[in-house]
Write an enzyme that holds these catalytic residues in place. Sequence first.
Site, PDB file in Angstrom:
ATOM      1  N   LYS A  66       0.814  -1.225   0.000  1.00 41.04           N
ATOM      2  CA  LYS A  66       0.000   0.000   0.000  1.00 41.04           C
ATOM      3  C   LYS A  66       0.850   1.278   0.000  1.00 41.04           C
ATOM      4  CE  LYS A  66      -4.137  -2.066   1.995  1.00 41.04           C
ATOM      5  NZ  LYS A  66      -5.193  -2.004   3.011  1.00 41.04           N
ATOM      6  N   ASN A  87      -4.949   1.908  -1.619  1.00 38.94           N
ATOM      7  CA  ASN A  87      -5.443   0.547  -1.874  1.00 38.94           C
ATOM      8  C   ASN A  87      -6.153   0.446  -3.227  1.00 38.94           C
ATOM      9  OD1 ASN A  87      -7.951   1.701  -1.455  1.00 38.94           O
ATOM     10  ND2 ASN A  87      -8.706   0.053  -0.164  1.00 38.94           N
ATOM     11  N   ASP A 103     -10.400   2.261   2.288  1.00 39.57           N
ATOM     12  CA  ASP A 103     -10.627   1.477   3.511  1.00 39.57           C
ATOM     13  C   ASP A 103     -11.499   2.235   4.522  1.00 39.57           C
ATOM     14  OD1 ASP A 103      -9.280  -0.825   2.805  1.00 39.57           O
ATOM     15  OD2 ASP A 103      -7.374  -0.198   3.690  1.00 39.57           O
ATOM     16  N   ALA A 155       3.050   1.459  22.479  1.00 37.22           N
ATOM     17  CA  ALA A 155       2.362   2.730  22.761  1.00 37.22           C
ATOM     18  C   ALA A 155       2.899   3.886  21.915  1.00 37.22           C
ATOM     19  CB  ALA A 155       2.504   3.053  24.250  1.00 37.22           C
TER      20      ALA A 155
HETATM   21  P1  NDP Z   1      -0.172  -3.781  10.320  1.00 39.53           P
HETATM   22  O1  NDP Z   1       0.722  -4.975  10.265  1.00 39.53           O
HETATM   23  O2  NDP Z   1       0.188  -2.524   9.631  1.00 39.53           O
HETATM   24  O3  NDP Z   1      -0.450  -3.419  11.876  1.00 39.53           O
HETATM   25  C1  NDP Z   1      -0.766  -4.411  12.803  1.00 39.53           C
HETATM   26  C2  NDP Z   1      -1.183  -3.768  14.103  1.00 39.53           C
HETATM   27  O4  NDP Z   1      -1.687  -4.796  14.974  1.00 39.53           O
HETATM   28  C3  NDP Z   1      -0.068  -3.076  14.857  1.00 39.53           C
HETATM   29  O5  NDP Z   1      -0.596  -1.925  15.484  1.00 39.53           O
HETATM   30  C4  NDP Z   1       0.361  -4.135  15.899  1.00 39.53           C
HETATM   31  O6  NDP Z   1       0.907  -3.576  17.069  1.00 39.53           O
HETATM   32  C5  NDP Z   1      -0.971  -4.745  16.222  1.00 39.53           C
HETATM   33  N1  NDP Z   1      -0.874  -6.128  16.739  1.00 39.53           N
HETATM   34  C6  NDP Z   1      -0.440  -7.210  16.073  1.00 39.53           C
HETATM   35  N2  NDP Z   1      -0.517  -8.315  16.863  1.00 39.53           N
HETATM   36  C7  NDP Z   1      -1.007  -7.900  18.066  1.00 39.53           C
HETATM   37  C8  NDP Z   1      -1.318  -8.554  19.289  1.00 39.53           C
HETATM   38  N3  NDP Z   1      -1.120  -9.867  19.453  1.00 39.53           N
HETATM   39  N4  NDP Z   1      -1.829  -7.822  20.313  1.00 39.53           N
HETATM   40  C9  NDP Z   1      -2.040  -6.487  20.157  1.00 39.53           C
HETATM   41  N5  NDP Z   1      -1.752  -5.812  19.023  1.00 39.53           N
HETATM   42  C10 NDP Z   1      -1.246  -6.505  17.980  1.00 39.53           C
HETATM   43  O7  NDP Z   1      -1.589  -4.325   9.782  1.00 39.53           O
HETATM   44  P2  NDP Z   1      -2.776  -3.455   9.163  1.00 39.53           P
HETATM   45  O8  NDP Z   1      -2.942  -2.253   9.997  1.00 39.53           O
HETATM   46  O9  NDP Z   1      -2.563  -3.292   7.696  1.00 39.53           O
HETATM   47  O10 NDP Z   1      -4.025  -4.435   9.340  1.00 39.53           O
HETATM   48  C11 NDP Z   1      -4.595  -4.691  10.609  1.00 39.53           C
HETATM   49  C12 NDP Z   1      -5.756  -5.664  10.469  1.00 39.53           C
HETATM   50  O11 NDP Z   1      -6.848  -5.059   9.774  1.00 39.53           O
HETATM   51  C13 NDP Z   1      -5.362  -6.908   9.664  1.00 39.53           C
HETATM   52  O12 NDP Z   1      -5.810  -8.018  10.381  1.00 39.53           O
HETATM   53  C14 NDP Z   1      -6.123  -6.763   8.367  1.00 39.53           C
HETATM   54  O13 NDP Z   1      -6.509  -8.035   7.868  1.00 39.53           O
HETATM   55  C15 NDP Z   1      -7.340  -5.956   8.795  1.00 39.53           C
HETATM   56  N6  NDP Z   1      -7.911  -5.161   7.687  1.00 39.53           N
HETATM   57  C16 NDP Z   1      -9.212  -5.427   7.315  1.00 39.53           C
HETATM   58  C17 NDP Z   1      -9.798  -4.714   6.301  1.00 39.53           C
HETATM   59  C18 NDP Z   1     -11.215  -5.022   5.919  1.00 39.53           C
HETATM   60  O14 NDP Z   1     -11.660  -4.555   4.857  1.00 39.53           O
HETATM   61  N7  NDP Z   1     -11.956  -5.742   6.727  1.00 39.53           N
HETATM   62  C19 NDP Z   1      -9.068  -3.658   5.568  1.00 39.53           C
HETATM   63  C20 NDP Z   1      -7.711  -3.432   6.059  1.00 39.53           C
HETATM   64  C21 NDP Z   1      -7.167  -4.187   7.079  1.00 39.53           C
HETATM   65  P3  NDP Z   1       2.483  -3.182  17.180  1.00 39.53           P
HETATM   66  O15 NDP Z   1       2.589  -1.810  16.591  1.00 39.53           O
HETATM   67  O16 NDP Z   1       2.753  -3.225  18.633  1.00 39.53           O
HETATM   68  O17 NDP Z   1       3.233  -4.226  16.395  1.00 39.53           O
END
Ligand code: NDP
Length: 280
Positions: A66, A87, A103, A155
Site C-alpha cells: 500500500k 489501496n 478502507d 504505545a
Molecule cells: P499492520 O501490520 O500494519 O499493523 C498491525 C497492528 O496490529 C499493529 O498496530 C500491531 O501492534 C498490532 N498487533 C499485532 N498483533 C497484536 C497482538 N497480538 N496484540 C495487540 N496488538 C497486535 O496491519 P494493518 O494495519 O494493515 O491491518 C490490521 C488488520 O486489519 C489486519 O488483520 C487486516 O486483515 C485488517 N484489515 C481489514 C480490512 C477489511 O476490509 N476488513 C481492511 C484493512 C485491514 P504493534 O505496533 O505493537 O506491532
Amino acid sequence: MTDQYAVIGNPISHSLSPLIHRAFARQTGQDMDYDRLLAPVDAFASIARSFFAAEGRGLNVTVPFKLDAAALADQLTDRARAAGAVNTLVLGSDGRLLGDNTDGAGLVNDLTRQLRWPLEGQRILLLGAGGAARGVLQPLLAQLPEAIHIANRTAARAVQLAQRFPQGGRVTGGGLDDLPGPFNLVINASSASLSGEMPALPAAVISSDTRAYDMVYGAEPTVFMRWAADCGAETADGLGMLVAQAAESFFLWRGLHPQLAPVLSELRAGLKRNQTDEQN
Ligand code: NDP
C-alpha cells in the site's frame, strides 16, 4: 475488449476481492475481468506498470504494497494522502495514475449504513496503529465523533499516529493499559485476531451501550468479538468493511454503486461452506 482489473499483493491467493468484484460486475452488467496478481516483494512497481501498459484499467493493492502504491501514483486523493497509503489505483484517460484509499470509507459505510451504528458525538477506541488504523482515522473524524483514542501494543506508535491528526485534541494515543474508558465504540484495527490473539484490554473499556467492531472477519466470531460480547457489547466483524471498500473502488473505476447486501450474504455463505468442508 473486456476491461481488465486485478488485486495485487503478496500473498494473494486468499484474497476475496475477485469474488466481490465479479459479483459487482454481474449485478451491474459490466464487461470486466478481475484477477489476482502476485508480485515479488521487491517488484511491485514493475509488475503494476506492466499491468497498466497491457491496458489494465485499475488495481486494488493489498499487503505489503500500500505504501509502494502511494509512491507509484501520479496523483493522490486527500484521503490517500492522509492515510499515506493507497489501496486503489485508477488509470485516467490522460494516462496518469490516481491513488485512492477506500478502507476508511468502507468502514464508515459499514458502521453507519449497514449496521446503523452512530459515529457523531461518540467516544471511539481504535486498537492498533498500523496501516489499517492510519487509513480509517480521517474518514472517522469526518463523522464528528467526540473523541478518538488510539491504543496500541507499542504505545509510542499510537502516540505518533495521534500527533498526525492534531484536530483540537480530539485524537489521543497510548498503550493498551490505563485506558480512559468506557467507550461507545471499540474498533479492533490490530491484526491480533488473525493469529487468534486478544489485545490485553481492561474490561472497563466496555459498558452496556458499547459496540465492538473487528476489522478481521471469518466464519466464526473472532476472539475479540467473543470477549466484547462476554463484556456486554454488540459486535460485528470486518466482512462488511471489505465489501464496502471494494464498492468504493468499483465506483471509482466504473462510476456505479453496486448493492452490498447480496454480495455480503454470498461471501458469508461461502465462508461457512469452506469451514464445513475443512471440518469434513
Ligand atoms: P499492520 O501490520 O500494519 O499493523 C498491525 C497492528 O496490529 C499493529 O498496530 C500491531 O501492534 C498490532 N498487533 C499485532 N498483533 C497484536 C497482538 N497480538 N496484540 C495487540 N496488538 C497486535 O496491519 P494493518 O494495519 O494493515 O491491518 C490490521 C488488520 O486489519 C489486519 O488483520 C487486516 O486483515 C485488517 N484489515 C481489514 C480490512 C477489511 O476490509 N476488513 C481492511 C484493512 C485491514 P504493534 O505496533 O505493537 O506491532
